[in-house]
Write a protein that holds these residues in place. Structure first.
Motif, PDB file in Angstrom:
ATOM      1  N   ASP A 100       0.183 -14.200  14.429  1.00 43.10           N
ATOM      2  CA  ASP A 100       0.339 -13.192  13.381  1.00 43.10           C
ATOM      3  C   ASP A 100      -0.498 -13.481  12.145  1.00 43.10           C
ATOM      4  OD1 ASP A 100       1.668 -15.255  12.146  1.00 43.10           O
ATOM      5  OD2 ASP A 100       3.571 -14.202  11.917  1.00 43.10           O
ATOM      6  N   GLY A 101      -1.313 -14.540  12.186  1.00 43.07           N
ATOM      7  CA  GLY A 101      -2.163 -14.874  11.051  1.00 43.07           C
ATOM      8  C   GLY A 101      -1.473 -15.706   9.986  1.00 43.07           C
ATOM      9  N   ASN A 102      -0.185 -15.956  10.143  1.00 45.12           N
ATOM     10  CA  ASN A 102       0.581 -16.739   9.161  1.00 45.12           C
ATOM     11  C   ASN A 102       1.061 -18.061   9.741  1.00 45.12           C
ATOM     12  OD1 ASN A 102       0.451 -14.772   7.112  1.00 45.12           O
ATOM     13  ND2 ASN A 102       2.092 -13.617   8.114  1.00 45.12           N
ATOM     14  N   GLY A 187      12.123  -8.388  13.973  1.00 49.54           N
ATOM     15  CA  GLY A 187      10.906  -9.064  14.384  1.00 49.54           C
ATOM     16  C   GLY A 187      11.209 -10.062  15.472  1.00 49.54           C
ATOM     17  N   ASP A 188      10.198 -10.444  16.179  1.00 47.76           N
ATOM     18  CA  ASP A 188      10.352 -11.361  17.283  1.00 47.76           C
ATOM     19  C   ASP A 188       9.431 -12.556  17.095  1.00 47.76           C
ATOM     20  OD1 ASP A 188      10.589  -8.637  19.618  1.00 47.76           O
ATOM     21  OD2 ASP A 188      12.141  -9.619  18.475  1.00 47.76           O
ATOM     22  N   ALA A 189       9.371 -13.079  15.888  1.00 51.48           N
ATOM     23  CA  ALA A 189       8.472 -14.184  15.624  1.00 51.48           C
ATOM     24  C   ALA A 189       9.201 -15.506  15.820  1.00 51.48           C
ATOM     25  CB  ALA A 189       7.951 -14.112  14.192  1.00 51.48           C
ATOM     26  N   PRO A 190       8.523 -16.500  16.460  1.00 50.87           N
ATOM     27  CA  PRO A 190       9.194 -17.758  16.668  1.00 50.87           C
ATOM     28  C   PRO A 190       9.402 -18.553  15.398  1.00 50.87           C
ATOM     29  CG  PRO A 190       6.941 -17.885  17.436  1.00 50.87           C
ATOM     30  CD  PRO A 190       7.208 -16.457  17.030  1.00 50.87           C
ATOM     31  N   GLY A 191       8.633 -18.304  14.339  1.00 52.77           N
ATOM     32  CA  GLY A 191       8.771 -19.084  13.130  1.00 52.77           C
ATOM     33  C   GLY A 191       9.216 -18.309  11.919  1.00 52.77           C
ATOM     34  N   ASP A 192       9.137 -16.995  11.967  1.00 49.58           N
ATOM     35  CA  ASP A 192       9.493 -16.200  10.810  1.00 49.58           C
ATOM     36  C   ASP A 192       9.986 -14.849  11.264  1.00 49.58           C
ATOM     37  OD1 ASP A 192       7.717 -15.128   7.793  1.00 49.58           O
ATOM     38  OD2 ASP A 192       9.725 -14.750   8.498  1.00 49.58           O
ATOM     39  N   PRO A 193      11.305 -14.583  11.180  1.00 51.15           N
ATOM     40  CA  PRO A 193      11.853 -13.332  11.702  1.00 51.15           C
ATOM     41  C   PRO A 193      11.386 -12.091  10.941  1.00 51.15           C
ATOM     42  CG  PRO A 193      13.538 -14.534  10.516  1.00 51.15           C
ATOM     43  CD  PRO A 193      12.322 -15.421  10.586  1.00 51.15           C
ATOM     44  N   ARG A 194      10.707 -12.256   9.837  1.00 44.27           N
ATOM     45  CA  ARG A 194      10.227 -11.081   9.107  1.00 44.27           C
ATOM     46  C   ARG A 194       8.853 -10.662   9.566  1.00 44.27           C
ATOM     47  NH1 ARG A 194      12.355 -14.630   4.549  1.00 44.27           N
ATOM     48  NH2 ARG A 194      10.678 -15.781   5.467  1.00 44.27           N
TER      49      ARG A 194
END
Length: 195
Positions: A100-102, A187-194
């Motif tokens: 996601d670039g972050n 959101g479905d991010a492994p490190g940041d749900p936002r």
């Protein structure tokens, strides 16, 4: 890449390989309110953590616990509509983990539907696909490359990578059941749900 030790692969359409998984648990971190669903390889002890929103976490947890809400949740409605239209959810796939670039990533999913004599693929958030699969009794598959990149070894494994050790400590700090009313996030991010 080679599959993780003890992992059973399922060959699907084309040359893609998938790992059959089950929902191990849904948890919420009591201090941060972040939700995560853990998918475990059916023939493996490795777990894929997927950060999800509060609504999806509640929906998955209610279904795997065998509970029914007073009124249909969104995923109950979807499953009921598909069933009444004669559409079968055959499987869901966590097909990609995109940067996601972050410094985090976002899991992408698909829902496969059998309609009459054909099968169609519907793009989906991984969390929504999983929530639908647990209601429909559909297989949950994770693309082999996603499983290799995102799965973690269990405690006591010979893997001692510092990032894995950090994940293990965080996961061990999570309660077994969602508690409280955490903030609404998606959101479905492994490190940041936002993400």
């Amino acid at each position: 890449s080679a599959p993780a030790a003890g992992t059973t692969l399922i060959r699907s359409v084309g040359t893609e390989m998938y790992v059959s998984c089950a929902v191990e648990s849904v948890r919420v971190h009591s201090l941060t309110g972040q939700h995560v669903v853990f998918l475990q390889g059916r023939d493996s002890d490795r777990i894929v953590p997927i950060w999800i929103g509060a609504d999806q976490a509640h929906s998955i947890a209610v279904s795997i616990a065998g509970l029914r809400s007073e009124r249909p949740l969104t995923h109950d409605l979807m499953a009921d509509m598909l069933s009444k239209l004669g559409v079968e959810v055959t499987r869901v796939v966590v097909k990609d983990l995109v940067d996601d670039g972050n410094g985090s990533g976002v899991f992408h999913g698909s829902v496969f539907l059998h309609i009459g004599d054909r099968e169609i693929e519907i793009d989906s958030r991984a969390s929504d696909a999983i929530a639908l699969a647990v209601r429909a009794g559909a297989r949950i598959l994770v693309a082999d490359d996603v499983f290799d990149r995102a799965s973690m070894a269990p405690e006591g494994s010979t893997e001692d990578d510092s990032e894995i050790a950090l994940w293990k400590r965080f996961i061990e700090s999570l309660p077994d059941e969602p508690t409280g009313e955490p903030p609404k996030r998606s959101g479905d991010a492994p490190g940041d749900p936002r993400s």
